[in-house]
Scaffold this active site. Structure first.
Site, short mmCIF file in Angstrom:
data_model
loop_
_atom_site.label_atom_id
_atom_site.label_comp_id
_atom_site.label_asym_id
_atom_site.label_seq_id
_atom_site.Cartn_x
_atom_site.Cartn_y
_atom_site.Cartn_z
N THR A 41 0.84 -1.20 0.00
CA THR A 41 0.00 0.00 0.00
C THR A 41 0.86 1.25 0.00
O THR A 41 1.94 1.27 0.59
CB THR A 41 -0.95 0.02 1.22
N GLY A 65 -1.79 5.93 6.12
CA GLY A 65 -2.78 5.65 7.17
C GLY A 65 -2.94 4.15 7.39
O GLY A 65 -2.98 3.66 8.52
N ASP A 106 -7.79 -3.64 0.28
CA ASP A 106 -8.64 -2.73 -0.49
C ASP A 106 -9.85 -2.45 0.38
O ASP A 106 -10.46 -3.37 0.94
CB ASP A 106 -9.05 -3.31 -1.84
N SER A 107 -10.18 -1.19 0.53
CA SER A 107 -11.21 -0.82 1.48
C SER A 107 -11.98 0.39 0.99
O SER A 107 -11.58 1.04 0.03
CB SER A 107 -10.56 -0.54 2.84
N PHE A 120 -7.41 8.67 9.19
CA PHE A 120 -7.22 9.16 7.82
C PHE A 120 -8.55 9.03 7.07
O PHE A 120 -9.55 8.58 7.63
CB PHE A 120 -6.10 8.36 7.11
N GLY A 121 -8.53 9.42 5.79
CA GLY A 121 -9.69 9.24 4.94
C GLY A 121 -10.96 9.84 5.52
O GLY A 121 -10.99 11.00 5.95
N ASP A 156 -12.51 9.12 8.27
CA ASP A 156 -12.67 8.93 9.72
C ASP A 156 -13.40 10.08 10.43
O ASP A 156 -14.24 9.82 11.30
CB ASP A 156 -11.31 8.70 10.38
N LYS A 205 -9.61 2.23 17.50
CA LYS A 205 -10.14 2.05 16.15
C LYS A 205 -9.90 0.62 15.66
O LYS A 205 -10.80 -0.01 15.12
CB LYS A 205 -9.51 3.08 15.19
N ARG A 234 -10.81 -2.85 9.20
CA ARG A 234 -9.42 -3.29 8.98
C ARG A 234 -8.95 -4.17 10.14
O ARG A 234 -8.26 -5.17 9.94
CB ARG A 234 -8.51 -2.07 8.80
P1 ITT Z 1 -3.56 1.71 -1.64
O1 ITT Z 1 -4.38 1.31 -2.84
O2 ITT Z 1 -2.14 2.11 -1.98
O3 ITT Z 1 -3.63 0.72 -0.51
P2 ITT Z 1 -5.63 3.72 -1.32
O4 ITT Z 1 -5.86 4.86 -0.35
O5 ITT Z 1 -5.76 4.04 -2.80
O6 ITT Z 1 -4.19 3.06 -1.02
P3 ITT Z 1 -7.95 2.01 -1.50
O7 ITT Z 1 -7.94 1.97 -2.99
O8 ITT Z 1 -8.20 0.75 -0.73
O9 ITT Z 1 -6.56 2.53 -0.93
O10 ITT Z 1 -8.97 3.15 -1.06
C1 ITT Z 1 -9.42 3.16 0.24
C2 ITT Z 1 -10.05 4.51 0.53
O11 ITT Z 1 -11.20 4.27 1.36
C3 ITT Z 1 -9.11 5.36 1.36
O12 ITT Z 1 -8.31 6.22 0.56
C4 ITT Z 1 -10.08 6.13 2.24
O13 ITT Z 1 -10.59 7.21 1.51
C5 ITT Z 1 -11.20 5.12 2.47
N1 ITT Z 1 -10.95 4.33 3.70
C6 ITT Z 1 -10.60 3.01 3.78
N2 ITT Z 1 -10.39 2.65 5.05
C7 ITT Z 1 -10.59 3.76 5.79
C8 ITT Z 1 -10.50 4.02 7.18
O14 ITT Z 1 -10.13 3.10 8.06
N3 ITT Z 1 -10.77 5.27 7.60
C9 ITT Z 1 -11.13 6.23 6.73
N4 ITT Z 1 -11.21 6.08 5.40
C10 ITT Z 1 -10.95 4.84 4.93
#
Ligand code: ITT
Length: 212
Positions: free
Chosen positions: A11, A15, A73-74, A166-167, A169, A189, A195
């Site tokens: 990744t 975060g 992937d999330s 992050f993201g 949250d 968390k 996760r």
């Molecule tokens: P990688 O592909 O390099 O792992 P990415 O950020 O592009 O990084 P994803 O494609 O899995 O990863 O996108 C996941 C998005 O979903 C992430 O950027 C956040 O916006 C959101 N997300 C996932 N898990 C989260 C969390 O625990 N808290 C907040 N936002 C989350």
């Protein structure tokens, strides 16, 4: 077996690295970040499910590094938006220009708050979902991967609360605790999150998968 002692966490999201580094120690392997493999560039995530994309990322990194790789992937599924942004969570606001000094995460939140304006409390339900995949070099068939998932139910807030994580949250409310994901410590968390749930399943299944 020697190559299995070093595992790459596939990744670019710092975060995720912060959240996964500690629990992955339970695998009894050395977990390396992508920082040690500059030859791994951007990976195109063109799958339509979390599992597809986790496998795409883990397989790409296993191919390039020759090491076992773990990817996550999330994303966030919002019921009032028919499950959006889902697998597109990281790129949700790519159609909007960033304000001066704004991060992509902050822009994603700005778009979500705007799209949810006027939705009553009862309709603000959502969940974070996470699929993790582990792939060994040379063993790229889908059924040879270890795939686990986790989910976290909550509600979308009308404004940001907290600065941790992050993201999305700051706008994700855990109704049981009454605080947002960004108001939790990392340990709190991980104890409740999508996760945390997925990584615990991965750690449980890991020995049998390696032996198989
Ligand atoms: P990688 O592909 O390099 O792992 P990415 O950020 O592009 O990084 P994803 O494609 O899995 O990863 O996108 C996941 C998005 O979903 C992430 O950027 C956040 O916006 C959101 N997300 C996932 N898990 C989260 C969390 O625990 N808290 C907040 N936002 C989350």
């Amino acid at each position: 077996m020697t190559q299995l002692r070093r595992v790459v966490l596939a990744t670019h999201n710092q975060g995720k690295v912060r959240e996964l580094a500690e629990p992955l120690k339970a695998l009894g392997v050395e977990v390396l970040g992508l920082g040690e493999f500059p030859e791994v560039g951007d990976i195109i995530e063109d799958g339509t499910t979390f599992a597809d994309n986790a496998c795409i990322k883990a397989a790409a990194v296993a191919r390039i590094t020759g090491l076992t790789s773990i990817a996550d992937d999330s994303g966030l599924e919002v019921d009032a938006l028919n499950g959006r942004p889902g697998v597109y969570s990281a790129r949700y606001s790519d159609d909007m220009p960033l304000l001066e000094g704004e991060t992509r995460d902050a822009c994603n939140i700005r778009k979500l708050i705007a799209e949810m304006a006027g939705v009553p409390d009862s309709g603000r339900t959502a969940r974070f979902v996470c699929t993790m995949a582990a792939v060994r070099p040379g063993l790229y068939a889908r059924e040879q991967a270890l795939i686990v998932s986790g989910a976290w139910e909550g509600r979308i807030l009308a404004e940001c609360r907290g600065t941790n994580g992050f993201g999305y949250d700051p706008v994700f409310l855990d109704e049981e605790l009454g605080i947002s994901a960004a108001e939790m410590t990392r340990e709190q968390k991980m104890g409740r999150s999508h996760r945390g749930c997925a990584v615990r399943a991965l750690v449980r299944a890991w020995p049998a998968w390696l032996a198989g």
